[in-house]
Design a protein around this motif. Structure first.
Motif, PDB file in Angstrom:
ATOM      1  N   ARG A 133       0.136 -29.203 -68.487  1.00 51.36           N
ATOM      2  CA  ARG A 133       1.251 -29.572 -67.626  1.00 51.36           C
ATOM      3  C   ARG A 133       2.557 -29.655 -68.419  1.00 51.36           C
ATOM      4  NH1 ARG A 133      -0.227 -34.545 -65.201  1.00 51.36           N
ATOM      5  NH2 ARG A 133      -1.533 -33.319 -63.830  1.00 51.36           N
ATOM      6  N   GLY A 134       3.639 -29.196 -67.784  1.00 52.36           N
ATOM      7  CA  GLY A 134       4.957 -29.354 -68.382  1.00 52.36           C
ATOM      8  C   GLY A 134       5.301 -28.275 -69.369  1.00 52.36           C
ATOM      9  N   ARG A 135       4.398 -27.387 -69.631  1.00 53.84           N
ATOM     10  CA  ARG A 135       4.734 -26.367 -70.589  1.00 53.84           C
ATOM     11  C   ARG A 135       3.863 -25.148 -70.323  1.00 53.84           C
ATOM     12  NH1 ARG A 135       1.853 -25.374 -75.007  1.00 53.84           N
ATOM     13  NH2 ARG A 135      -0.220 -26.242 -75.158  1.00 53.84           N
ATOM     14  N   ILE A 136       4.317 -24.021 -70.797  1.00 50.51           N
ATOM     15  CA  ILE A 136       3.506 -22.833 -70.685  1.00 50.51           C
ATOM     16  C   ILE A 136       2.942 -22.581 -72.061  1.00 50.51           C
ATOM     17  CG2 ILE A 136       3.484 -20.399 -70.073  1.00 50.51           C
ATOM     18  CD1 ILE A 136       6.365 -21.307 -68.722  1.00 50.51           C
TER      19      ILE A 136
ATOM     20  N   PRO B  15      -4.105 -29.776 -80.134  1.00 46.14           N
ATOM     21  CA  PRO B  15      -3.566 -29.806 -78.768  1.00 46.14           C
ATOM     22  C   PRO B  15      -3.378 -28.400 -78.189  1.00 46.14           C
ATOM     23  CG  PRO B  15      -2.338 -31.305 -80.162  1.00 46.14           C
ATOM     24  CD  PRO B  15      -3.253 -30.536 -81.065  1.00 46.14           C
ATOM     25  N   GLU B  16      -3.002 -27.469 -79.051  1.00 47.61           N
ATOM     26  CA  GLU B  16      -2.795 -26.115 -78.558  1.00 47.61           C
ATOM     27  C   GLU B  16      -4.090 -25.372 -78.402  1.00 47.61           C
ATOM     28  OE1 GLU B  16       0.289 -23.338 -79.874  1.00 47.61           O
ATOM     29  OE2 GLU B  16       0.568 -25.064 -81.206  1.00 47.61           O
TER      30      GLU B  16
ATOM     31  N   SER C 241       9.084 -24.081 -74.287  1.00 48.98           N
ATOM     32  CA  SER C 241       9.040 -22.899 -73.428  1.00 48.98           C
ATOM     33  C   SER C 241      10.119 -22.925 -72.357  1.00 48.98           C
ATOM     34  CB  SER C 241       7.668 -22.795 -72.779  1.00 48.98           C
ATOM     35  OG  SER C 241       7.412 -23.956 -72.028  1.00 48.98           O
TER      36      SER C 241
ATOM     37  N   PHE D  10      12.917 -21.353 -89.495  1.00 51.11           N
ATOM     38  CA  PHE D  10      12.276 -20.041 -89.484  1.00 51.11           C
ATOM     39  C   PHE D  10      12.906 -19.116 -88.443  1.00 51.11           C
ATOM     40  CE2 PHE D  10       9.348 -23.306 -90.825  1.00 51.11           C
ATOM     41  CZ  PHE D  10       8.700 -22.758 -91.923  1.00 51.11           C
TER      42      PHE D  10
ATOM     43  N   ASN E  43       9.229 -21.497 -84.536  1.00 51.65           N
ATOM     44  CA  ASN E  43       7.978 -22.209 -84.843  1.00 51.65           C
ATOM     45  C   ASN E  43       7.973 -23.651 -84.359  1.00 51.65           C
ATOM     46  OD1 ASN E  43       7.120 -19.898 -86.061  1.00 51.65           O
ATOM     47  ND2 ASN E  43       7.512 -20.586 -88.142  1.00 51.65           N
TER      48      ASN E  43
ATOM     49  N   GLY F 119       2.840 -19.337 -87.884  1.00 49.36           N
ATOM     50  CA  GLY F 119       4.167 -19.918 -88.103  1.00 49.36           C
ATOM     51  C   GLY F 119       4.173 -21.425 -87.898  1.00 49.36           C
ATOM     52  N   GLN F 120       3.307 -21.879 -86.986  1.00 51.95           N
ATOM     53  CA  GLN F 120       3.292 -23.317 -86.743  1.00 51.95           C
ATOM     54  C   GLN F 120       2.642 -24.074 -87.874  1.00 51.95           C
ATOM     55  OE1 GLN F 120       2.366 -24.490 -82.890  1.00 51.95           O
ATOM     56  NE2 GLN F 120       3.195 -22.582 -82.070  1.00 51.95           N
TER      57      GLN F 120
ATOM     58  N   ASN G 212       3.380 -27.924 -77.702  1.00 51.13           N
ATOM     59  CA  ASN G 212       2.770 -29.030 -76.973  1.00 51.13           C
ATOM     60  C   ASN G 212       3.617 -30.297 -77.024  1.00 51.13           C
ATOM     61  OD1 ASN G 212       1.922 -28.703 -79.782  1.00 51.13           O
ATOM     62  ND2 ASN G 212       0.967 -30.690 -79.484  1.00 51.13           N
TER      63      ASN G 212
ATOM     64  N   GLU H 267       1.537 -20.890 -75.234  1.00 46.32           N
ATOM     65  CA  GLU H 267       1.720 -19.550 -75.788  1.00 46.32           C
ATOM     66  C   GLU H 267       0.411 -18.779 -75.755  1.00 46.32           C
ATOM     67  OE1 GLU H 267       4.868 -18.831 -79.268  1.00 46.32           O
ATOM     68  OE2 GLU H 267       3.513 -20.513 -79.522  1.00 46.32           O
TER      69      GLU H 267
ATOM     70  N   ALA I 146       5.376 -24.381 -90.334  1.00 47.02           N
ATOM     71  CA  ALA I 146       6.305 -25.442 -89.926  1.00 47.02           C
ATOM     72  C   ALA I 146       5.707 -26.814 -90.233  1.00 47.02           C
ATOM     73  CB  ALA I 146       6.627 -25.316 -88.448  1.00 47.02           C
TER      74      ALA I 146
ATOM     75  N   PHE J 289       6.611 -26.719 -82.008  1.00 48.02           N
ATOM     76  CA  PHE J 289       5.278 -27.050 -81.513  1.00 48.02           C
ATOM     77  C   PHE J 289       5.324 -27.060 -79.991  1.00 48.02           C
ATOM     78  CE2 PHE J 289       5.582 -29.684 -85.559  1.00 48.02           C
ATOM     79  CZ  PHE J 289       5.098 -28.646 -86.339  1.00 48.02           C
TER      80      PHE J 289
ATOM     81  N   TYR K 241      10.205 -29.061 -72.837  1.00 45.76           N
ATOM     82  CA  TYR K 241       9.262 -28.396 -73.733  1.00 45.76           C
ATOM     83  C   TYR K 241       9.907 -27.106 -74.240  1.00 45.76           C
ATOM     84  CZ  TYR K 241       5.571 -31.634 -72.568  1.00 45.76           C
ATOM     85  OH  TYR K 241       4.813 -32.766 -72.442  1.00 45.76           O
TER      86      TYR K 241
ATOM     87  N   ARG L 176      14.813 -30.686 -86.290  1.00 43.71           N
ATOM     88  CA  ARG L 176      13.504 -31.096 -86.782  1.00 43.71           C
ATOM     89  C   ARG L 176      13.465 -31.058 -88.314  1.00 43.71           C
ATOM     90  NH1 ARG L 176       8.241 -27.591 -85.241  1.00 43.71           N
ATOM     91  NH2 ARG L 176       9.341 -26.087 -86.534  1.00 43.71           N
TER      92      ARG L 176
ATOM     93  N   ILE M 123      -1.921 -33.111 -84.605  1.00 46.15           N
ATOM     94  CA  ILE M 123      -0.638 -33.078 -83.906  1.00 46.15           C
ATOM     95  C   ILE M 123      -0.282 -31.671 -83.460  1.00 46.15           C
ATOM     96  CG2 ILE M 123       1.837 -33.581 -84.133  1.00 46.15           C
ATOM     97  CD1 ILE M 123       0.943 -35.630 -86.348  1.00 46.15           C
ATOM     98  N   VAL M 124      -0.651 -30.677 -84.266  1.00 50.07           N
ATOM     99  CA  VAL M 124      -0.202 -29.322 -83.984  1.00 50.07           C
ATOM    100  C   VAL M 124      -1.326 -28.424 -83.469  1.00 50.07           C
ATOM    101  CG1 VAL M 124       0.904 -27.279 -84.962  1.00 50.07           C
ATOM    102  CG2 VAL M 124       1.538 -29.556 -85.777  1.00 50.07           C
TER     103      VAL M 124
END
Ligand SMILES: Nc1ncnc2c1ncn2[C@@H]1O[C@H](COP(=O)(O)OP(=O)(O)OP(=O)(O)O)[C@@H](O)[C@H]1O
Ligand SMILES: [Mg+2]
Lengths: 256, 220
Positions: B212-215, B135-136, A148, A96, A100, B113-114, A104, B217, B117, A102, A146, A162, B131-132
């Motif tokens: 942790r470990g990510r920002i 968690p977010e 980001s 895309f 897109n 978009g996720q 997390n 969105e 995906a 993930f 990650y 992926r 999974i998607v």
């Protein structure tokens, strides 16, 4: 050569907006096709139909010889079951414009997720497959990053890995390099070109960057008003278009 | 202050009940929030509609009325619940409905978009959620859940009206016994405040460890 993607008299509208109008389109196995056309001409919709993210109103779409949006039920054609759509989707992978990914999951997690959960491979096998794919796209160093913390180009390469993780026969790229800074286009295009060198993989790229079309495609289609207006080899179509609308579009692109 | 010291055990009993009821009804509310918030996205219309009905009903009626109904009316219908059961059920159902709306809104806020995906990768509905989406959404839910949890802790004071000796009930009792309200009310307020502060600190910790470990969105 066998046909990989076939559209026969396909119609698709959103409300009153006609997107595909009696659309006919064929892609052979292993062919690399670029689709260009003005904004809103239905290029993304075309790819989303092939990916089974969007259904059609009329007509027939086949992938690898199997009808996508209908199945035989006795002598009748009926709506596809979820099962059928899943089988069909396993033939196709999609990349895309906005990656897109993930957020997390790490790069490795993003690529390993589908082999692990959809194909049911063990954690070890799926991560080994993911690591190999990420190495292929030049991201061996970034497995545990990650999204980001990755650049746009790196994110898109993760997204390509992926999509490849399910070993699709068809790869769709929807403006895969359009959201990238110009200096990052090259690295993603390089990966796309590597993929496209696989003889058996059928590739469809939608792009408004003619350089991308030239680098990948052996056929370019110009789409407008719900139809393919003109198609041909990249050189022929991009340098000496015959149709007046194609010429007007290319002039506008070159001015931009 | 001598007065507070004299009645410390009464207030501690109240504190114990307040904490206990908060925990129990928050647990019930959390389960209901998740279940009905996710059910709003079910592919089965019957499940979707039941979830909406539950949410709209309990969000639209007052918690106190619900408690009274459970406590005073249900016995006439042959269902005898202990006051504790009424309290946990009443608060749990009510805050479960608020929480379900939080869950729904956060699920909705996950970028479309996720979902594309996930569908393109052939994830099932459950896999996409697990999974998607969740968690977010969970990270987005945390600050909103913190608010609700503090609201719930404060709302436990309602149970004093159905004979449960929570902090508010005990404070009132102490006031009656001692003929003095100022310092007792002040102490009670202070205790509620401290509980809230501790709650929000703990929730913030959880939120940080989740992201942790990510920002995330759209959150930071
Ligand atoms: N789900 C939808 N609901 C309603 N209209 C839609 C939907 N998806 C797309 N459209 C409309 O259909 C038309 C074609 O959209 P599409 O995204 O396929 O065009 P495109 O050729 O990819 O354009 P672009 O180059 O801007 O990406 C647009 O006018 C768009 O607004
Ligand atoms: Mg598009």
């Amino acid at each position: 050569m066998t046909e990989m993607i076939t559209f026969e008299n396909v119609c698709k509208s959103f409300g009153k907006t006609v997107i595909l109008n009696d659309f006919n389109f064929r892609v052979m196995r292993g062919e690399k096709v670029a689709i260009i056309g003005p904004s809103g001409s239905g290029k993304s919709t075309l790819l989303r139909i092939i990916m089974a993210l969007q259904d059609i109103d009329h007509g027939k779409v086949s992938i690898d010889g199997k009808p996508l949006w209908e199945v035989n039920h006795g002598r009748h054609l009926v709506k596809p079951t979820r099962r059928h759509l899943r089988d069909m989707r396993s033939l196709v992978g999609m990349v895309f414009q906005n990656f897109n990914l993930f957020p997390n999951l790490t790069a490795l997690g993003n690529v390993a997720a589908a082999p692990r959960h959809v194909l049911g491979l063990s954690k070890k096998e799926s991560e080994a497959r993911a690591a190999a794919l990420l190495a292929q796209v030049g991201l061996s160093e970034k497995l545990s990053n990650y999204p980001s913390t990755l650049s746009g180009g790196q994110q898109q390469r993760v997204a390509i890995a992926r999509a490849m993780a399910l070993e699709p026969k068809v790869m769709l790229f929807d403006e895969a390099t359009s959201a990238l800074d110009p200096e990052l286009v090259g690295e993603v295009l390089g990966v796309m070109r590597d993929l496209a060198s696989a003889r058996d993989l059928t590739v469809l790229v939608v792009t408004h960057q003619m350089g991308v079309a030239r680098a990948i495609a052996d056929r370019v289609c110009f789409m407008e008003g719900g139809c393919v207006v003109e198609e041909g080899g990249p050189e022929a179509l991009l340098s000496q278009p015959k149709n007046e609308r194609t010429r007007a579009f290319l002039r506008a692109v070159h001015l931009a | 202050m001598a007065l507070i010291w004299q009645y410390r055990f009464d207030l501690l009993v109240g504190l114990w009940w307040t904490l206990k009821l908060s925990m129990m009804s928050a647990s019930l509310a959390l389960v209901l929030s998740m279940f009905f918030g996710i059910a709003r996205y079910s592919r089965n219309p019957a499940i979707r509609i039941s979830a909406s009905v539950y949410i709209e009903f309990f969000r639209g009626t007052s918690a106190l009325a619900q408690l009274f109904w459970l406590f005073y009316v249900l016995p006439y219908m042959g269902v005898d619940l202990t006051p504790t059961q009424c309290a946990v059920l009443g608060l749990g159902l009510c805050f479960g409905a608020y929480g379900a709306e939080v869950v729904r809104a956060c699920i909705e806020a996950v970028p479309k978009g996720q979902l594309d995906a996930a569908a393109a990768l052939n994830f099932s509905w459950f896999q996409t959620m697990r999974i998607v989406v969740l968690p977010e959404a969970l990270i987005m839910m945390m600050p909103l859940f913190t608010n609700l949890l503090i609201e719930l802790i404060k709302a436990t004071s309602l149970v004093s009206l159905i004979t449960i000796p929570d902090l508010t009930f005990q404070a009132k009792a102490v006031i009656t016994k001692s003929y003095s309200s100022g310092s007792v009310l002040l102490t009670t307020l202070a205790i509620y405040l401290v509980i809230s502060l501790i709650t929000s600190t703990v929730m913030k910790r959880i939120e940080t460890s989740l992201s942790r470990g990510r920002i995330a969105e759209g959150v930071k």
